[in-house]
Write an enzyme that holds these catalytic residues in place. Structure first.
Site, PDB file in Angstrom:
ATOM      1  N   HIS A 236      -6.403 -21.515 -15.191  1.00 46.23           N
ATOM      2  CA  HIS A 236      -6.801 -23.065 -15.613  1.00 46.23           C
ATOM      3  C   HIS A 236      -5.805 -23.377 -16.703  1.00 46.23           C
ATOM      4  CE1 HIS A 236     -10.670 -23.454 -13.820  1.00 46.23           C
ATOM      5  NE2 HIS A 236     -11.132 -22.296 -14.135  1.00 46.23           N
ATOM      6  N   CYS A 281      -3.967 -26.906 -14.257  1.00 49.20           N
ATOM      7  CA  CYS A 281      -4.379 -28.215 -14.611  1.00 49.20           C
ATOM      8  C   CYS A 281      -3.292 -28.584 -15.809  1.00 49.20           C
ATOM      9  CB  CYS A 281      -5.452 -28.599 -14.836  1.00 49.20           C
ATOM     10  SG  CYS A 281      -6.711 -28.918 -13.503  1.00 49.20           S
TER      11      CYS A 281
END
Length: 407
Positions: A236, A281
């Site tokens: 992430h 991301c």
């Protein structure tokens, strides 16, 4: 940010009905106007995502309110992903559902969605049938030709190209699991091995473990005999160039990762190409694309070129940051997409391009092809993705020469 990371899971496990929407309005997490706007301006399949994006505001109390509302309306599984502790507390005291006035919603609206994740995952609209297909097999096309020239990185004799490290964070304490990430690891491990790298994989590392591993890898004795290096991080991420570790702390891409491999801190890789790949991301915005018009444009600058000469007698030096290519799954501010079955769009595309083209195509041209291939993909919710890369003192062409025994 916690809500954004878990939107795919929340949408799948939440019944977006009148009771749920009414409670959101009652608690000030959205408005009637916003709900009606999203319903009228967007496809019904996008509506659930927009509802949670509207709610996604910073602050602990917003999470607490949303968890309470999810519990009240029977969406226990969705509440659990945001705050397992709060859900347990509610269960222990026998939490009762509240009776709430219902907003009028279109019962015929198609709110069904495909499972997807962002890295925040989704299958591609390019081929909806491929969602259940197994990942493809990596078969790298062997090289038959050696390229030479001053503008081409030198490759030593033999078939071993260098060291490759893959860091894969799939599970987290409270954040959603990055299902499908093991497919990325399998694809990259096979790809790099066939390209001639000695591959090492580490998974679910805490921040301290990550920092120690990076220092150890920068000091790896294998760099002295190798011609290049690859470092991949799958996790992430968040805006500002941050990677999230297994214990949900962050490491900074520039300060905590890249600087360990510059000429000052990693002399054994000085003058050698270094490829960094980040599948994560870089924000929480969704790229919904724009209508193609078939137009192209050319940008020019009015800046006047100039020369800078060194003072007489200055010693010759190399820049601190040199021979680096840093490739990112997405552009700043935006999410990247990942399929639980086939892995992330970016890594799957990169693996396919390198597999087919690395025998006679240099690195930067292949990364351009990855960007072009990625452009063709679209999620069933209309999501798009643009990858990017940056170079730091990378002035030569790099060829991998897979399976070629260099004399």
């Amino acid at each position: 940010m916690l809500i954004t990371w878990n939107i795919p899971f929340l949408v799948k496990h939440t019944n977006i009905n009148g009771a749920f929407l009414s409670r959101l309005v009652e608690e000030g997490l959205t408005t009637h106007e916003a709900i009606e706007h999203h319903k009228s301006e967007n496809k019904s399949s996008k509506f659930p995502y927009l509802v949670f994006q509207e709610v996604d505001k910073e602050g602990k109390h917003v999470i607490e309110k949303l968890v309470d509302i999810l519990m009240e309306t029977g969406n226990i599984e969705a509440a659990s992903v945001l705050s397992p502790t709060r859900v347990k507390q509610h269960k222990n005291r026998g939490y009762a559902k509240k009776e709430v006035p219902l907003l009028t919603v279109n019962d015929n609206a198609d709110l069904s969605i495909e499972e997807f994740c962002t890295d925040g995952c989704v299958s591609s609209k390019k081929s909806s049938e491929e969602r259940d297909d197994p990942p493809f097999s990596i078969q790298v096309v062997p090289a038959t030709k050696l390229f030479k020239g001053e503008n081409i990185y030198h490759i030593s004799a033999g078939s071993v190209r260098g060291q490759a490290l893959i860091i894969n964070n799939e599970s987290f304490q409270e954040l959603s699991s990055r299902r499908g990430s093991k497919v990325d690891v399998a694809n990259l491990s096979s790809l790099f091995t066939q390209l001639g790298f000695q591959v090492n994989v580490k998974e679910d590392l805490k921040r301290s473990e990550t920092l120690n591993l990076l220092i150890n890898f920068s000091e790896n004795k294998g760099h002295e005999s190798g011609d290049m290096m690859i470092l991949v991080v799958l996790s992430h991420g968040q805006e500002g160039g941050k990677i999230i570790t297994h214990d949900e702390k962050s490491v900074d891409i520039n300060h905590d990762i890249l600087r360990h491999f510059n000429n000052e801190n990693c002399p054994s890789l000085r003058g050698k190409p270094k490829l960094f790949i980040f599948q994560a991301c870089k924000g929480d915005e969704w790229d919904m694309g724009v209508q193609s018009r078939g137009l192209s444009c050319k940008t020019e600058t009015d800046a006047k070129p100039f020369d800078i000469e060194s003072p007489p007698g200055s010693p010759l030096k190399d820049p601190t940051w040199e021979d680096m290519v840093i490739s990112y799954a997405t552009i700043p501010g935006y999410v990247s997409w990942r399929s639980p079955i086939r892995g992330s769009w970016f890594i799957e595309t990169l693996s396919a391009v390198f597999m087919k083209q690395s025998h006679d195509t240099n690195l930067r041209d292949m990364l351009d092809l990855v960007c072009l291939e990625l452009k063709q993909r679209e999620s069933t919710q209309g999501g798009k993705q643009s990858s990017m890369y940056e170079v730091r003192g990378f002035h030569k062409k790099l060829f991998f020469y897979p399976s070629l025994q260099i004399p």
